[in-house]
Design a protein around this motif. Structure first.
Motif, PDB file in Angstrom:
ATOM      1  N   VAL A   1      37.758  30.334  47.695  1.00  0.00           N
ATOM      2  CA  VAL A   1      36.785  30.608  47.955  1.00  0.00           C
ATOM      3  C   VAL A   1      35.489  29.605  47.129  1.00  0.00           C
TER       4      VAL A   1
ATOM      5  N   LEU B   1      44.552  32.077  36.793  1.00  0.00           N
ATOM      6  CA  LEU B   1      42.783  32.374  38.013  1.00  0.00           C
ATOM      7  C   LEU B   1      43.664  30.938  38.703  1.00  0.00           C
TER       8      LEU B   1
ATOM      9  N   VAL C   1      31.938  32.547  43.066  1.00  0.00           N
ATOM     10  CA  VAL C   1      32.698  32.853  42.635  1.00  0.00           C
ATOM     11  C   VAL C   1      34.536  32.814  41.519  1.00  0.00           C
ATOM     12  N   HIS C   2      34.201  31.136  41.910  1.00  0.00           N
ATOM     13  CA  HIS C   2      35.619  31.025  40.907  1.00  0.00           C
ATOM     14  C   HIS C   2      34.924  31.493  39.557  1.00  0.00           C
TER      15      HIS C   2
ATOM     16  N   ALA D   1      43.224  28.993  41.748  1.00  0.00           N
ATOM     17  CA  ALA D   1      42.479  27.924  43.098  1.00  0.00           C
ATOM     18  C   ALA D   1      42.857  27.190  43.879  1.00  0.00           C
TER      19      ALA D   1
ATOM     20  N   ASP E   1      41.195  32.613  44.284  1.00  0.00           N
ATOM     21  CA  ASP E   1      40.569  32.651  44.428  1.00  0.00           C
ATOM     22  C   ASP E   1      40.490  30.930  45.484  1.00  0.00           C
TER      23      ASP E   1
ATOM     24  N   HIS F   1      40.727  37.297  46.334  1.00  0.00           N
ATOM     25  CA  HIS F   1      39.452  37.079  47.557  1.00  0.00           C
ATOM     26  C   HIS F   1      39.557  36.536  48.350  1.00  0.00           C
TER      27      HIS F   1
ATOM     28  N   THR G   1      38.575  41.556  47.632  1.00  0.00           N
ATOM     29  CA  THR G   1      37.425  41.619  47.949  1.00  0.00           C
ATOM     30  C   THR G   1      37.078  41.224  49.373  1.00  0.00           C
TER      31      THR G   1
ATOM     32  N   SER H   1      34.742  35.127  38.420  1.00  0.00           N
ATOM     33  CA  SER H   1      35.851  35.194  38.150  1.00  0.00           C
ATOM     34  C   SER H   1      36.936  35.508  37.031  1.00  0.00           C
TER      35      SER H   1
ATOM     36  N   ILE I   1      44.051  36.079  39.615  1.00  0.00           N
ATOM     37  CA  ILE I   1      42.986  35.700  40.702  1.00  0.00           C
ATOM     38  C   ILE I   1      43.502  34.667  41.466  1.00  0.00           C
TER      39      ILE I   1
END
Ligand code: NAP
Length: 248
Positions: free
Chosen positions: A218, A236, A222-223, A238, A216, A148, A172, A226, A214
């Motif tokens: 943001v 994921l 978005v989280h 973060a 992330d 992201h 993205t 995802s 992913i």
């Protein structure tokens, strides 16, 4: 020496050029004659006053510097005057200055082939991207990774590192112009999230399987969205909340 000071919390207009005394390194420090200072999202949050436990104005911002060592403390053995280096400035202050004091443990030599204004992106953006992909994200060759904010600082670093590792890279961003830049860095599948849902795009591009990893930075919706784009046993990571919306 000249520094840039944050006089009070607020917009970029609170940044003021000031004069301060040149700092003297203690026995275990290096002094760098600064040629480039990194500008990071955390600097912006500090300046706005939105970073938890950030510095109180007036202060000199700056988490990372690149330059040439011009003085070394008397117990420092790893570096000498004249070395081209990049360094993470502990505490995230005092990097927007002509001279900065740093610790040898947070400092790396820069090869002659790498301009200092590019090397300065390594301590925060490239190391964060590297840790997210490989330490926490456990990225393997042929994994599908969604990045992201792919046109941002950490995003552009992550695209290049993931591509180099042989992953299939999805990114993205909010505009086609940003995605042109991301594509040029090696992103295989570029998604304009203002035009299409990234969850739908990932489902379509992976035949409904989702991605293995992913990144992330943001946060917020978005989280949460995802989670719908992850493959079974997907990961994921973060690492930031650029949207300002914390993940609850
Ligand atoms: N945990 C760590 O060690 C670590 C290290 C570095 C950075 N971070 C965090 O990671 C995040 C990204 O850092 P960065 O250096 O890559 O930042 P950056 O270069 O400023 O990029 C941030 C991107 O986030 C997207 N974005 C989405 N909503 C936004 C909003 N409301 N305001 C601003 N940008 C928004 C934008 O891309 P689009 O326009 O394409 O949406 C923007 O380009 C920040 O939260 C930062 O604090 C954490």
């Amino acid at each position: 020496m000249k520094v840039i000071e944050v006089s009070k919390h607020g917009s970029p207009s609170v940044l003021q050029v000031r004069t301060r005394e040149q700092p003297t390194p203690s026995h275990d420090e290096l002094r760098i004659s600064v040629r480039a200072s990194g500008v990071n999202f955390a600097d912006v949050m500090h300046r706005r006053g939105t970073y938890p436990d950030g510095p109180a104005p007036p202060y000199v911002p700056g988490f990372e510097v690149a330059g040439v060592i011009d003085s070394v403390g008397n117990t420092v053995e790893q570096f000498e005057v004249g070395d081209r280096v990049v360094s993470y400035v502990v505490g995230g202050t005092d990097g927007y200055a002509e001279y900065a004091l740093v610790k040898p443990s947070h400092t790396f030599r820069v090869p002659d082939s790498l301009p200092l204004c590019e090397a300065v992106a390594v301590p925060i953006q490239f190391l964060t991207a590297h840790n997210c992909l490989f330490e926490w994200g456990n990225l393997s060759t042929n994994d599908r990774v969604l990045i992201h904010a792919a046109a941002g600082g950490v995003g552009t670093a992550a695209i290049q590192l993931a591509r180099e590792a042989g992953a299939v890279v999805f990114g993205t961003a909010s505009t086609d112009a940003k995605l042109d830049r991301v594509r040029a860095l090696g992103c295989d599948h570029c998604i304009n999230y203002e035009k299409t849902s990234f969850v739908d795009a990932i489902n379509h591009l992976t035949d409904g399987d989702g991605v293995d990893l992913i990144l992330d930075g943001v946060g917020g919706s978005v989280h949460h969205n995802s989670l719908k784009a992850l493959a079974s046993f997907g990961r994921l990571v973060a690492y930031g909340v650029a949207s300002g919306e914390r993940v609850s």
